[in-house]
Design an enzyme around this catalytic site. Structure first.
Site, short mmCIF file in Angstrom:
data_model
loop_
_atom_site.label_atom_id
_atom_site.label_comp_id
_atom_site.label_asym_id
_atom_site.label_seq_id
_atom_site.Cartn_x
_atom_site.Cartn_y
_atom_site.Cartn_z
N GLU A 743 -12.21 -40.67 -30.27
CA GLU A 743 -13.48 -40.85 -29.17
C GLU A 743 -14.31 -40.10 -31.05
OE1 GLU A 743 -17.24 -39.50 -29.38
OE2 GLU A 743 -16.23 -38.37 -27.61
N CYS A 777 -21.88 -35.40 -30.78
CA CYS A 777 -21.03 -36.85 -31.27
C CYS A 777 -22.64 -37.78 -30.50
CB CYS A 777 -19.97 -37.21 -30.80
SG CYS A 777 -19.51 -36.83 -29.22
#
Length: 981
Positions: A743, A777
């Protein structure tokens, strides 16, 4: 004197004291019946809100479409977006199917909307509708007609666009004996400029009202209602000291000004998590010597709040101590749906409001009785449109009809009801009258529609002649046994058998203050020794030896260890949050959220593993036994980032462990201490020490771990560049093809069109771009805003960002903590130096980066992730949304995406095309909830599967099928025995 009451006690502990009020005397029932008959018999000149609600129940498509259009249309400046919104909402309803109404307002609106529907049919595209004859003849007429209908509605429910207009319109009802309390419309302040503007509006209104107030004495004088959230943009319990310092002087000045005219000055009620702070503000202002010998100061109390009785006692005690009378407005409460969701999202122990309306009605009566008993210290003001409640209060008050209390109603509602009340009882009525422009009316109108728009509401039923009066007056007979709503689970039970993680009640000083104190008192986490490449390989060898025993441990035992660890996280939360603050710069709210996410990961993966890893028999022909199993793969390496050093670290590690793998966990070099604490908790919860090994270190350690011959897979969260490097290293290995779960980040965008509510956009953009110092993020990196509304939107975002406080993350009032290290700060500063910011905040000394806004030209592109509190803004023209989506997609990233729009067709089109793994509509784009919003991107933003989702554990296991011929011993005994029977 602080409010001394539990924040959210259980309904079951409160209902016993309320049940006696469910008994209704025959005399009270007869009075209530006469009041309802008065409503039904009245022939008003023009329809009010009740007429509208009877024709457009919010459970219908027409009601919902009308509410959505009323909320958005008047703020849209450009014709193209107006047309799109009208087509979207008109096409959603069957306006022609409504019978003509006796009320002028409803008939006129139905006629106008029905005409519009003939011009804009469901399924028509806006370009198609505007393309031919309809464009030349129909669209301008539709646009003008519907906007006029919305303005006409506004005129009915707002007393005047200015205070002068409102006073003129009020004269007719004042002549009939009504009193007024004027409410200056507007959302809470989002900027310091907003707060100054609202304070001036209140001050100006007090002067205008006071000069025309006449010579009567209180309570028979007009009043004004003030919202504390309008006077300070950061009116939050976490910001207590600044709020007290800034609001109290302003509130005291306004109150002193109201005293000079002997007006009723009421502080409005707001959300429950602001109640303690609001009472503290009022107590400080009330102590101002300028307010002595004045009985006009007041407050509103919400009966749906479980602390309403305590708040009334508080007000009575304050008035008694100062030898004055306080005017107290009792309302049912206007934010019930918001309160329920807030408690669920925040993981509170219970709801601060009652979840059954009938229980709120009983609490209203209990509060009313207490207020009546506290006269003359309190002057009760009962705001209700419920005829039964009115009748019960009249019975309670007994002989106090002349001067001892008053009723209140909303302007645009209850005129027929209170005409009957005046005839029957003589008790005066004050009208709560909104004042402001039609744009400011929208949120108020929608809130009133939501409060009263369901077909089951008293307002809807009381005016419906088809509903027997007896049914309108019915009280549910199961309240004692079922005081809470059976379909609204406790916040802890939101996810069924999986217990929701525990949050923090920021509005409760009894919860927030001890947390901050415990964090400060927590000992420093011990230093963690790093390992070298040789130490990394030694850890892999140990883990490989431990793997078979851990794999063969029954999945129930592995899941139990995770659940124990989750409980330990909650028990040791202050210690963990202290480490998060000191090592990773996490503010208190970010720390609470991170511990909660870690807890949710542990419990969610425990549940998922017990399903996934349970051996199961598969169907097949007789004489065969086919068993499917999911086993751990071996030794997984988990590599986690510094920005979520507990939640992501534990999420990756726990997933691998519960699936039956041994784990060597490498934290980010910046945050080894919180990782060590997490590993210690898992060990204490039952995970063998050799099945989970911490391997702190730098790049060399990561490379050694991923090169180990014992490696069975990698779970990684971090930069795209590092993920690609790991992928290449795995691809070049001899031996099995190993799984990589990665990720990474993203150039996350948000699109805002002209129908979006500026206040919501401001709140969500500031949170998405600047919370956690932009070091998420998922954070918003670029905002695309429709040019027709861009100037105002950007101005509001700048103003709201300017109110953010930077500093010590353990301080509850701090919103933005430091950047993780000097290298990261230098990268951000270099990026900003290459541009000319249109706005930048101020930062204290240290590793702080001020919130920054950079506007990009039409030909400029943002192609890289800027990992910090830097928001880029671009303008787009109406009709260009596909070009904006193309630009976003061209970056190759696809993690999160946000959209703000009130047009359903736009939402459907954009979300279908949105180039992101997580799409958020009309909210912020951060804070994914485990099990509800599985998180992960696509393209250069990750490999999937999504963390916290139903497919995640599958990448950590290998499947085995064992097929056995059960007839090998000489025959199919089972089949033969079945035939014999």
């Amino acid at each position: 004197m602080p409010l001394n009451a539990p924040y959210a006690p259980a309904d079951e502990t409160l209902i016993a004291t309320l049940m006696p009020l469910a008994e209704v005397s025959d005399e009270t029932r007869r009075l209530a019946t006469r009041l309802i008959e008065g409503i039904r018999g009245a022939q008003t000149r023009i329809g009010g809100l009740e007429d509208f609600l009877r024709d457009y129940d919010l459970s219908t498509r027409e009601g919902l479409a009308l509410m959505a259009m009323a909320e958005a249309l008047l703020r849209v400046p450009d014709q193209k977006t107006q047309d799109a919104l009208i087509a979207d909402k008109i096409g959603a309803g069957n306006w022609e199917g409504h019978e003509p109404s006796d009320a002028w307002l409803v008939s006129a609106a139905t006629w106008g909307l029905g005409l519009s529907n003939r011009l804009l049919r469901p399924g028509d595209s806006v370009p198609g509708v505007l393309g031919g004859l309809t464009r030349r003849i129909g669209a301008p007429a539709v646009r003008t007609g519907v906007r006029q209908a919305m303005r006409f509605m506004g005129h009915q429910f707002v007393l005047g666009e200015t205070i002068q207009d409102a006073l003129k319109r009020a004269r007719e009802m004042e002549a009939k004996g009504s009193r007024y309390s004027y409410d200056m419309l507007g959302e809470g302040a989002k900027t310091e400029a907003d707060a100054r503007r609202y304070a001036k509006a209140y001050s100006d209104a007090i002067d205008v009202i006071g000069r025309s107030a006449g010579n009567k004495a209180l309570p028979d004088r007009p009043g004004i209602s003030v919202k504390l959230s309008a006077l300070q943009p950061r009116y939050e319990a976490r910001n207590r000291e600044a709020v007290l310092a800034e609001i109290v002087p302003v509130l005291a000045d306004l109150a002193a000004q109201a005293k000079s005219y002997d007006l009723n000055f009421t502080v409005d009620a707001e959300e429950q998590d602001r109640l303690e702070l609001s009472l503290e503000i009022m107590e400080a202002a009330f102590a101002d010597d300028r307010l002595r010998d004045w009985n006009g100061f007041g407050l509103a109390i919400q009966a749906y709040g479980k602390r309403a009785m305590a708040a009334i006692d508080w007000a009575g005690d304050l008035a008694r101590r100062h030898g004055q009378t306080m005017m107290v407005r009792l309302v049912k409460g206007a934010y019930w749906d918001t309160e329920v969701k807030h408690a669920q999202v925040e993981g509170h122990g219970d709801y601060p409001v009652f979840t059954r309306k009938a229980v709120t009605d009983l609490n209203f009566l209990a509060c009313a009785k207490k207020m009546l008993d506290l006269r003359p210290h309190l002057y009760p003001q009962f705001a209700t449109h419920n005829a039964l409640t009115i009748a019960q209060i009249v019975e309670m008050a007994d002989d106090e009809a002349d001067g001892g209390y008053e009723f209140q109603r909303l302007h645009g509602m209850g005129e027929a009801l209170y005409a009957s009340v005046m005839r029957e009882t003589g008790v005066p009525c004050r009208i709560y009258a909104p004042v402001g422009g039609h744009r400011d009316l929208l949120a108020y109108l929608v809130r009133r529609l939501l409060e009263n728009g369901a077909s089951t509401s008293f307002v809807a039923q009381a005016g419906d002649k088809d509903v027997p009066v007896e049914r309108v007056l019915e009280m549910p007979d199961d309240l004692a046994e079922t005081p809470r709503h059976p379909r609204i689970p406790l916040p802890a039970a939101l996810f069924g058998a999986r217990r929701n993680s525990e949050g923090l009640e920021y509005g409760s000083d009894a919860a927030l203050r001890p947390m901050a104190e415990a964090m400060r008192a927590a000992p420093e986490a011990p230093e963690v020794r790093t390992v070298d490449a040789a130490g990394a390989e030694a850890a892999m060898e140990r883990a490989a030896r431990a793997f078979p025993a851990w794999r063969d441990t029954v999945v129930g035992a592995r899941a139990t260890a995770l659940r124990r660890a989750a409980d330990l996280l909650e028990e040791e939360r202050p210690l963990l949050m202290a480490t998060l603050a000191r090592e990773a710069g996490k503010t208190i709210d970010d720390g609470v959220a991170e511990v909660r996410e870690a807890v949710d990961f542990l419990r969610y993966y425990a549940d998922e593993a017990e399903t996934l890893c349970q051996p199961r028999l598969l169907p097949g022909p007789t004489g065969e036994a086919n068993q499917w199993r999911a086993n751990g793969r071996g030794v997984f390496v988990t590599i986690s980032p510094w920005n979520f050093p507990l939640a992501i670290f534990l999420g990756q590690t726990a997933a691998a462990l519960v699936a039956g793998n041994a784990v060597v966990a490498k934290p980010a070099p910046q945050t080894p201490r919180i990782a060590a604490q997490a590993v210690d908790i898992l060990h204490r919860a039952g995970v063998p020490k050799d099945a989970l090994i911490l391997a702190p270190g730098g790049v060399d350690v990561g490379q050694a771990l991923t090169a180990s011959p014992h490696l069975a897979g990698v779970a990684f969260t971090g930069s795209t560049a590092t993920a690609k490097a790991i992928n290449r290293a795995l691809a070049e290995r001899d031996g099995p093809i190993l799984p990589l779960i990665a990720e990474t980040g993203g150039v996350n965008a948000m699109i805002v069109d002209a129908t979006a509510l500026p206040e919501q956009v401001t709140r969500d953009v500031v949170a998405s771009a600047f919370r956690s110092a932009g070091q998420r993020c998922s954070a918003c990196r670029i905002l695309f805003v429709q040019e027709d509304v861009a100037d105002r939107m950007i101005e509001m975002i700048e103003g709201a960002a300017a109110t953010l406080r930077m500093g010590d993350p353990i301080d509850p009032a701090v919103d933005v903590g430091p950047i993780i290290d000097a290298e990261a700060l230098e990268r951000l500063q270099a990026h900003v130096a290459d541009h000319t910011p249109i706005w930048q905040g101020e930062a204290p000394d240290g590793l702080f980066m001020p919130p920054t806004i950079i506007e990009l030209g039409r030909d400029e592109r943002l192609t890289k992730e800027v990992f910090g509190p830097v928001l880029h803004v671009k303008r787009w023209k109406a009709g260009e949304v596909d070009a904006v989506l193309d630009e976003i997609e061209s970056t190759g990233f696809g993690l999160t995406f946000g959209l703000h729009s009130r047009i359903d067709a736009t939402i459907a089109h954009v979300t279908a095309r949105a180039p992101a793994g997580n799409v958020y509509v009309n909210r912020n784009q951060i804070g994914a909830i485990v099990g509800s919003q599985p998180f992960g991107g696509r393209g250069m933003s990750g490999t999937g599967p999504k963390a916290g989702g139903p497919l995640y554990l599958q990448r950590f296991v290998e499947e085995v099928v064992i097929s056995t011929d059960t007839t090998a011993a000489g025959g199919n005994a089972t089949l033969i025995a079945m035939e014999a029977r």
